[in-house]
Design an enzyme around this catalytic site. Structure first.
Site, mmCIF file in Angstrom:
data_model
loop_
_atom_site.group_PDB
_atom_site.id
_atom_site.type_symbol
_atom_site.label_atom_id
_atom_site.label_comp_id
_atom_site.label_asym_id
_atom_site.label_seq_id
_atom_site.Cartn_x
_atom_site.Cartn_y
_atom_site.Cartn_z
ATOM 1 N N ASP A 190 54.465 28.278 32.318
ATOM 2 C CA ASP A 190 53.305 27.309 32.497
ATOM 3 C C ASP A 190 54.200 26.384 31.318
ATOM 4 O O ASP A 190 55.003 27.326 30.616
ATOM 5 C CB ASP A 190 51.616 26.826 32.036
ATOM 6 N N PHE A 231 49.450 21.245 29.998
ATOM 7 C CA PHE A 231 48.134 21.597 30.016
ATOM 8 C C PHE A 231 47.874 21.986 28.777
ATOM 9 O O PHE A 231 46.017 21.873 27.934
ATOM 10 C CB PHE A 231 47.861 22.698 30.457
ATOM 11 N N GLN A 257 50.482 15.280 40.489
ATOM 12 C CA GLN A 257 48.920 14.764 39.929
ATOM 13 C C GLN A 257 48.608 13.590 40.921
ATOM 14 O O GLN A 257 48.881 13.269 41.583
ATOM 15 C CB GLN A 257 49.698 14.396 38.304
ATOM 16 N N GLY A 281 45.780 19.576 37.886
ATOM 17 C CA GLY A 281 44.825 18.622 37.629
ATOM 18 C C GLY A 281 43.430 18.870 38.581
ATOM 19 O O GLY A 281 42.695 17.296 38.726
ATOM 20 N N ASP A 310 47.020 31.269 40.255
ATOM 21 C CA ASP A 310 46.850 31.683 39.017
ATOM 22 C C ASP A 310 45.179 31.653 38.880
ATOM 23 O O ASP A 310 44.744 30.618 38.684
ATOM 24 C CB ASP A 310 47.973 31.464 37.880
ATOM 25 N N CYS A 345 35.454 49.386 47.283
ATOM 26 C CA CYS A 345 37.300 49.105 46.927
ATOM 27 C C CYS A 345 37.877 49.827 46.450
ATOM 28 O O CYS A 345 37.981 51.389 46.065
ATOM 29 C CB CYS A 345 36.639 48.383 45.883
ATOM 30 N N CYS A 386 39.956 50.021 44.166
ATOM 31 C CA CYS A 386 41.610 49.601 42.517
ATOM 32 C C CYS A 386 40.945 51.338 41.515
ATOM 33 O O CYS A 386 39.832 52.118 41.956
ATOM 34 C CB CYS A 386 40.391 48.833 42.184
ATOM 35 N N CYS A 431 37.208 51.815 40.877
ATOM 36 C CA CYS A 431 36.274 52.619 41.533
ATOM 37 C C CYS A 431 36.499 53.707 41.965
ATOM 38 O O CYS A 431 35.674 54.545 42.249
ATOM 39 C CB CYS A 431 35.805 51.298 42.832
ATOM 40 N N HIS A 470 39.074 46.072 37.653
ATOM 41 C CA HIS A 470 38.370 45.803 39.505
ATOM 42 C C HIS A 470 38.746 44.089 40.565
ATOM 43 O O HIS A 470 38.882 44.204 41.456
ATOM 44 C CB HIS A 470 36.671 45.904 39.708
HETATM 45 ZN ZN ZN Z 1 36.974 48.530 42.375
#
Ligand code: ZN
Length: 360
Positions: free
Chosen positions: A93, A97, A198, A225, A275, A314, A316, A319, A346
């Site tokens: 960035d 900000f 903006q 913004g 993001d 899931c 991931c 999990c 996760h």
């Molecule tokens: Zn997971």
């Protein structure tokens, strides 16, 4: 050659689309979500683990890295990728900000924003030119223009309008400085430059700002913004309003949005990039998303005997490794950082899956 940085592959429906963003570190599939590595690292999660969640691009904060350790040190050590061990593209960035939200801002002038460095107590000026220089020295692949963030006074029409005008003047200065600093790089070696739109919740100002940004020599369009405290309905109205006005040959980035339903809505309105700190921040506080965007807090004592994984559906690491809700509840109570690491993994995967569903 990177002549066209964004290539649309197909339309998913009226505005939603999938495609590629070509960066100097390879092509990235859109839509995509960027985990936030504020100071270079995604808090508590290794680059290998972040990559395994499906992340393609990381976001780092120019302001924080400028204050500590400083871009000179990062550059000397071979740049941000060498420093933080993330091999994919990194977006930084502009610092705008954070300067407004965190620093002790002294003055906003046409030159830039003057603030007090919280570490040294010294006066520091970040200008459009210095922001470009810092981001390039860090080794960023996607550079954000330095904008004037109206912040909490977004209901103040005069301030919002002034911020739009200044953001536009600053964008012109960013483009000039960016070209100067990258003039010796080949087209496929140079980072990308994104302009920021903006205009708060004012449709006229937003339209004017979007048209201005799209008329400039930039590689991507960011919507700044929004998601700064307004209601979800108001944000949706603005995303809907902007959806017909985007240049389809450019990539569209909605800054700071990370709630699953907001990501889906925004993709449906033509947004390609996101993001947010939410998946990792929530994760560290015990909060996880499961099926149909429900949220569970694993610190709750009702999970202390729960043998199930965070989310049975899931894929991931957390999990798939069969870490139970009961074990995570216990780790949170014991203040073991592994708890926040497993829940962050996760949650990051949860948002990547949303983007993958649209891409596939
Ligand atoms: Zn997971």
């Amino acid at each position: 050659m990177l002549e066209k940085h964004y290539q649309q592959v197909r339309h998913i429906n009226k505005f939603a689309r999938s495609g590629f963003l070509n960066t100097r570190r390879g092509a990235v599939k859109t839509p995509f979500f960027m985990p936030v590595a504020t100071r270079g690292a995604v808090k508590g999660v290794t680059p290998t683990e972040v990559l395994a969640t499906g992340a393609q691009v990381l976001l780092s904060n120019t302001y924080h890295l400028h204050i500590q350790p400083g871009e000179e040190i990062v550059k000397k050590l071979g740049g941000l990728h060498e420093f933080n061990r993330w091999e994919g593209p990194i977006l930084t960035d502009s610092g705008g900000f954070q300067v407004y939200s965190l620093a002790n801002v002294r003055k906003i002038t046409e030159g830039g924003v003057e603030f007090i460095d919280p570490n040294s107590g010294k006066k520091v000026l970040i200008s459009p030119e210095s922001s470009m220089k810092i981001q390039i020295e860090l080794g960023s692949d996607i550079i954000m223009a330095f904008d004037d963030v109206p912040g909490l006074s977004r209901n103040d029409k005069k301030r919002t309008s002034e911020a739009v005008e200044r953001t536009h003047r600053w964008l012109e200065r960013c483009v000039i400085e960016f070209k100067k600093l990258t003039k010796n790089l080949k087209e496929d070696e140079r980072p990308l430059l994104f302009g920021i739109v903006q205009g708060g919740l004012d449709e006229k100002l937003r339209k004017k700002s979007l048209e201005f940004v799209q008329s400039q020599s930039i590689d991507g369009v960011a919507i700044g913004g929004l998601s700064v405290g307004e209601s979800r309905e108001k944000m949706y109205l603005m995303l809907n309003f902007l959806s017909t006005l985007y240049d389809p040959t450019k990539v569209h980035y909605l800054m700071g949005v990370g709630e699953p339903k907001d990501i889906r809505y925004a993709i449906e309105k033509g947004i390609d990039m996101f993001d947010c700190v939410l998946p990792t921040r929530n994760g560290r506080h015990g909060s996880v998303w499961i099926d149909k965007d429900q949220r569970l807090n694993l610190k709750n004592s009702r999970f202390k005997g729960d043998k199930g994984v965070i989310d049975g559906g899931c894929d991931c690491y957390s999990c798939q490794s069969n870490f139970s809700r009961a074990f995570l509840n216990h780790l949170f109570k014991a203040k073991d950082p592994l708890a926040g690491r497993l829940t962050s993994i996760h949650n990051l995967r949860y948002l990547q899956k949303i983007c993958e569903e649209y891409r596939e």
